[in-house]
Design a protein around this motif. Sequence first.
Motif, PDB file in Angstrom:
ATOM      1  N   GLU A 101       0.822  -1.211   0.000  1.00 59.05           N
ATOM      2  CA  GLU A 101       0.000   0.000   0.000  1.00 59.05           C
ATOM      3  C   GLU A 101       0.856   1.260   0.000  1.00 59.05           C
ATOM      4  O   GLU A 101       0.435   2.308  -0.495  1.00 59.05           O
ATOM      5  CB  GLU A 101      -0.948  -0.004   1.197  1.00 59.05           C
ATOM      6  CG  GLU A 101      -1.946  -1.158   1.185  1.00 59.05           C
ATOM      7  CD  GLU A 101      -2.769  -1.183  -0.091  1.00 59.05           C
ATOM      8  OE1 GLU A 101      -3.422  -0.176  -0.383  1.00 59.05           O
ATOM      9  OE2 GLU A 101      -2.749  -2.223  -0.780  1.00 59.05           O
ATOM     10  N   THR A 145      -4.957 -10.518   6.998  1.00 56.96           N
ATOM     11  CA  THR A 145      -5.023 -10.798   5.563  1.00 56.96           C
ATOM     12  C   THR A 145      -6.408 -11.303   5.186  1.00 56.96           C
ATOM     13  O   THR A 145      -6.985 -10.907   4.161  1.00 56.96           O
ATOM     14  CB  THR A 145      -3.964 -11.844   5.176  1.00 56.96           C
ATOM     15  OG1 THR A 145      -2.663 -11.329   5.462  1.00 56.96           O
ATOM     16  CG2 THR A 145      -4.050 -12.174   3.683  1.00 56.96           C
ATOM     17  N   ALA A 191      -8.777  -8.433   5.127  1.00 57.77           N
ATOM     18  CA  ALA A 191      -8.589  -7.618   3.921  1.00 57.77           C
ATOM     19  C   ALA A 191      -9.241  -8.276   2.714  1.00 57.77           C
ATOM     20  O   ALA A 191      -9.867  -7.603   1.883  1.00 57.77           O
ATOM     21  CB  ALA A 191      -7.090  -7.403   3.671  1.00 57.77           C
ATOM     22  N   GLN A 241     -12.965  -7.857   2.995  1.00 53.75           N
ATOM     23  CA  GLN A 241     -13.357  -6.483   2.673  1.00 53.75           C
ATOM     24  C   GLN A 241     -13.374  -6.268   1.164  1.00 53.75           C
ATOM     25  O   GLN A 241     -14.285  -5.626   0.625  1.00 53.75           O
ATOM     26  CB  GLN A 241     -12.399  -5.498   3.352  1.00 53.75           C
ATOM     27  CG  GLN A 241     -12.559  -5.426   4.856  1.00 53.75           C
ATOM     28  CD  GLN A 241     -11.490  -4.585   5.507  1.00 53.75           C
ATOM     29  OE1 GLN A 241     -10.375  -4.470   4.995  1.00 53.75           O
ATOM     30  NE2 GLN A 241     -11.814  -4.011   6.654  1.00 53.75           N
ATOM     31  N   GLU A 242     -12.371  -6.809   0.487  1.00 52.31           N
ATOM     32  CA  GLU A 242     -12.299  -6.653  -0.961  1.00 52.31           C
ATOM     33  C   GLU A 242     -13.490  -7.331  -1.636  1.00 52.31           C
ATOM     34  O   GLU A 242     -14.020  -6.829  -2.640  1.00 52.31           O
ATOM     35  CB  GLU A 242     -10.989  -7.233  -1.493  1.00 52.31           C
ATOM     36  CG  GLU A 242     -10.682  -6.878  -2.938  1.00 52.31           C
ATOM     37  CD  GLU A 242     -10.575  -5.375  -3.162  1.00 52.31           C
ATOM     38  OE1 GLU A 242     -11.093  -4.912  -4.209  1.00 52.31           O
ATOM     39  OE2 GLU A 242     -10.003  -4.669  -2.312  1.00 52.31           O
ATOM     40  N   ALA A 272     -10.818   1.344   4.427  1.00 51.88           N
ATOM     41  CA  ALA A 272      -9.976   0.223   4.011  1.00 51.88           C
ATOM     42  C   ALA A 272      -9.965   0.047   2.510  1.00 51.88           C
ATOM     43  O   ALA A 272      -8.937  -0.291   1.907  1.00 51.88           O
ATOM     44  CB  ALA A 272     -10.449  -1.055   4.695  1.00 51.88           C
TER      45      ALA A 272
END
Length: 235
Positions: free
Chosen positions: A58, A175, A178, A181-182, A230
């Motif tokens: 990021e 992880t 994440a 969330q994606e 996020a």
Amino acid sequence: MKVVAYIRVSTKGQGDSGLGLDAQQDYITRAAQQNGWEIVGTFVDVASGKLAIEDRPEGAKAIALCKEQDAQLVVAKLDRLSRSVHHIARLMEQTEFKVATMPQAKTFELHLFAALAQQEREFISGRTREALAALQSRADAGDAVAVQKVKNRSDALAKGRAVADITAANNIRMTNIANAQEALRPHLESCLYNKVNTLQSVADCLNAKGLRTARGSEWAPTAVRRLMIALNVSF
């Protein structure tokens, strides 16, 4: 002035600098409001400060957006960029940056602060090594107090290894979060496409789709805010 917010949580845990994700975001948001900065993007890394920012997934994206938008990078604290003067000097060649807790400091001044902090860490590290060598020498000579202190330190290191195992598990958990969330991105964007414009209305939209948070709870405004940060999504 346009800025790109960069937030880093150490692999040692959110308590590493006393600043977790939400606290860093709040520092940056407050500094932006007080100084008239426009936040054009937010990036979050779970990575060690030993890595240069451009070597973090990021972090590299944040620098690229700074160049694209002619913006400055902003972090909550200087150590969220790096603990290495070399890394910070290298970053100076790529983009200008600000620190929310020292918003008026210029890039060169921040470089000096980083150099002083590194010098202090190296001095403390050297003295610690000398003290440990002297302690081991006394223990080898049969000093009972020194022997106990060496044992206590050994026990503490063993505990530290156990903590490292927990940290590794936490990294896997982060992880997974994440990735989850994606997976929610298209649903979130669908809600926004339907012109919902408040955190509560987004929460209602996600709940109506039968979606749940990573903890299995219904969506609330706070959870929506974290998700949007996020995913770098805004109204």
